[in-house]
Design a protein around this motif. Structure first.
Motif, PDB file in Angstrom:
ATOM      1  N   ASN A 119       0.815  -1.210   0.000  1.00 10.47           N
ATOM      2  CA  ASN A 119       0.000   0.000   0.000  1.00 10.47           C
ATOM      3  C   ASN A 119       0.855   1.268   0.000  1.00 10.47           C
ATOM      4  O   ASN A 119       0.484   2.277  -0.603  1.00 10.47           O
ATOM      5  N   LYS A 120       2.000   1.184   0.641  1.00 10.70           N
ATOM      6  CA  LYS A 120       2.918   2.328   0.641  1.00 10.70           C
ATOM      7  C   LYS A 120       3.431   2.594  -0.767  1.00 10.70           C
ATOM      8  O   LYS A 120       3.543   3.746  -1.193  1.00 10.70           O
ATOM      9  N   VAL A 122       1.890   1.721  -3.585  1.00  6.42           N
ATOM     10  CA  VAL A 122       0.758   2.199  -4.387  1.00  6.42           C
ATOM     11  C   VAL A 122       0.571   3.697  -4.190  1.00  6.42           C
ATOM     12  O   VAL A 122       0.298   4.435  -5.151  1.00  6.42           O
ATOM     13  N   ARG A 123       0.756   4.158  -2.958  1.00  5.15           N
ATOM     14  CA  ARG A 123       0.560   5.586  -2.669  1.00  5.15           C
ATOM     15  C   ARG A 123       1.696   6.444  -3.213  1.00  5.15           C
ATOM     16  O   ARG A 123       1.463   7.497  -3.809  1.00  5.15           O
ATOM     17  N   ASN A 124       2.945   5.999  -3.025  1.00  6.18           N
ATOM     18  CA  ASN A 124       4.095   6.852  -3.335  1.00  6.18           C
ATOM     19  C   ASN A 124       4.822   6.495  -4.632  1.00  6.18           C
ATOM     20  O   ASN A 124       5.476   7.346  -5.231  1.00  6.18           O
ATOM     21  N   ASN A 125       4.775   5.231  -5.023  1.00  5.53           N
ATOM     22  CA  ASN A 125       5.290   4.807  -6.324  1.00  5.53           C
ATOM     23  C   ASN A 125       6.759   5.187  -6.538  1.00  5.53           C
ATOM     24  O   ASN A 125       7.135   5.722  -7.575  1.00  5.53           O
ATOM     25  N   ASN A 129      10.385   2.286  -2.288  1.00  7.63           N
ATOM     26  CA  ASN A 129       9.214   1.589  -1.751  1.00  7.63           C
ATOM     27  C   ASN A 129       9.008   0.246  -2.438  1.00  7.63           C
ATOM     28  O   ASN A 129       8.609  -0.736  -1.796  1.00  7.63           O
ATOM     29  N   SER A 217      -8.211   5.881 -12.667  1.00 11.83           N
ATOM     30  CA  SER A 217      -7.056   5.841 -11.785  1.00 11.83           C
ATOM     31  C   SER A 217      -6.286   4.539 -11.979  1.00 11.83           C
ATOM     32  O   SER A 217      -6.770   3.601 -12.596  1.00 11.83           O
ATOM     33  N   LYS A 220      -7.057   0.283  -7.712  1.00 18.33           N
ATOM     34  CA  LYS A 220      -7.953   0.442  -6.584  1.00 18.33           C
ATOM     35  C   LYS A 220      -7.986  -0.872  -5.811  1.00 18.33           C
ATOM     36  O   LYS A 220      -8.704  -1.803  -6.152  1.00 18.33           O
ATOM     37  N   SER A 223      -7.314  -1.159   1.269  1.00 20.16           N
ATOM     38  CA  SER A 223      -6.236  -1.317   2.243  1.00 20.16           C
ATOM     39  C   SER A 223      -6.853  -1.509   3.628  1.00 20.16           C
ATOM     40  O   SER A 223      -7.907  -0.956   3.940  1.00 20.16           O
TER      41      SER A 223
END
Length: 268
Positions: A119-120, A122-125, A129, A217, A220, A223
């Motif tokens: 999930n980290k 996915v958020r920051n790419n 990470n 997007s 999806k 999380s």
């Protein structure tokens, strides 16, 4: 698999070639799955992708043939069915191995870390990470997230297991592992998440059909707050916390999925 026959007519005789095309995720070989990750990164042309996937040069074939082959590969645009294994069993040039079929060998503690790192990313790419995510999925056989109880009792025994050092491993992965392999691990985990949603629907509920804005997007994936879930799972049995951490991941999922299902029934 779907069998395709290519007939190339010559002056004296025709050449026939039979090829097998995968039509489901489980039918892919590790090499084919890695090729798909490369395609998703847009680092290969469509014709080169199909040629390598089929093991046959298609550049000189009619466009209509390419179109029909592409129709067979529509499953690549849907992750709904999911998959219960990692295609790449060991990262090349390393001693890092994936969990087994149906997450065999993965503890609940490891899964919580993997999902958090996923999930980290996915958020920051970021590359860092991604390396950390892969470093939590692929570990050496002598590494673990929670030391077995007998290791703690025998302080001076020769240990066959040691605690994972993810930052150290992530640096090795950053240097030795190709970016397409790391992205393949990320893509593989998305498929595993969908398999978990099918197998444990109360613990891993899937979102409803996305709206038109959500479809645009990238990804999806629901999380979960694993610290809260873990605390609820352990309850008042705090003294046995390590037992829950080292429990096989799918065993923990089965127990929690049943608890949530029964709780929802009692509320009706």
């Amino acid at each position: 698999m779907r069998t395709v026959e290519i007939v190339k007519k010559g002056m004296f005789r025709s050449e026939r070639v039979r090829l097998n095309i995968p039509v489901k995720w489980p039918e892919l070989s590790p090499g084919q799955f890695l090729l798909i990750a490369e395609s998703f990164c847009k680092d290969i042309s469509d014709k080169d992708f199909i040629s390598k996937l089929m093991g046959y040069e298609v550049n000189n074939l009619p466009d209509y043939f390419i179109y029909k082959i592409s129709e067979c590969l529509q499953f690549l645009y849907s992750c709904d069915a999911g998959i219960d294994k990692f295609f790449i069993e060991r990262l090349p040039d390393t001693r890092f191995h994936a969990p087994g079929h149906r997450l065999k060998g993965m503890t609940f503690e490891q899964f919580m870390h993997i999902d958090t790192m996923f999930n980290k990313y996915v958020r920051n790419n970021t590359d860092d990470n991604l390396n950390m995510f892969v470093a939590h999925v692929y570990i050496r056989h002598d590494e673990c997230f929670v030391l077995p109880e007998d290791y703690k009792k025998h302080l001076f025994s020769i240990r066959k297991k040691q605690l994972l050092q993810p930052t150290k491993n992530a640096k090795i992965i950053a240097k030795r592992v190709d970016k397409h392999i790391k992205y393949a691990v990320f893509l593989n985990y998305i498929l595993i998440k969908h398999w978990l949603s099918k197998s444990f629907p109360f613990l891993f509920p899937e979102d409803d059909k996305p709206s038109s804005s959500e479809k645009k997007s990238k990804i999806k994936i629901p999380s979960l707050k694993w610290l809260d879930i873990f605390d609820s799972f352990v309850g008042d049995d705090i003294a046995q916390m390590d037992k829950y951490r080292s429990m096989p991941a799918t065993t923990a999922f089965r127990i929690m999925n049943r608890r949530i299902r029964e709780s929802q029934k009692n509320k009706k």
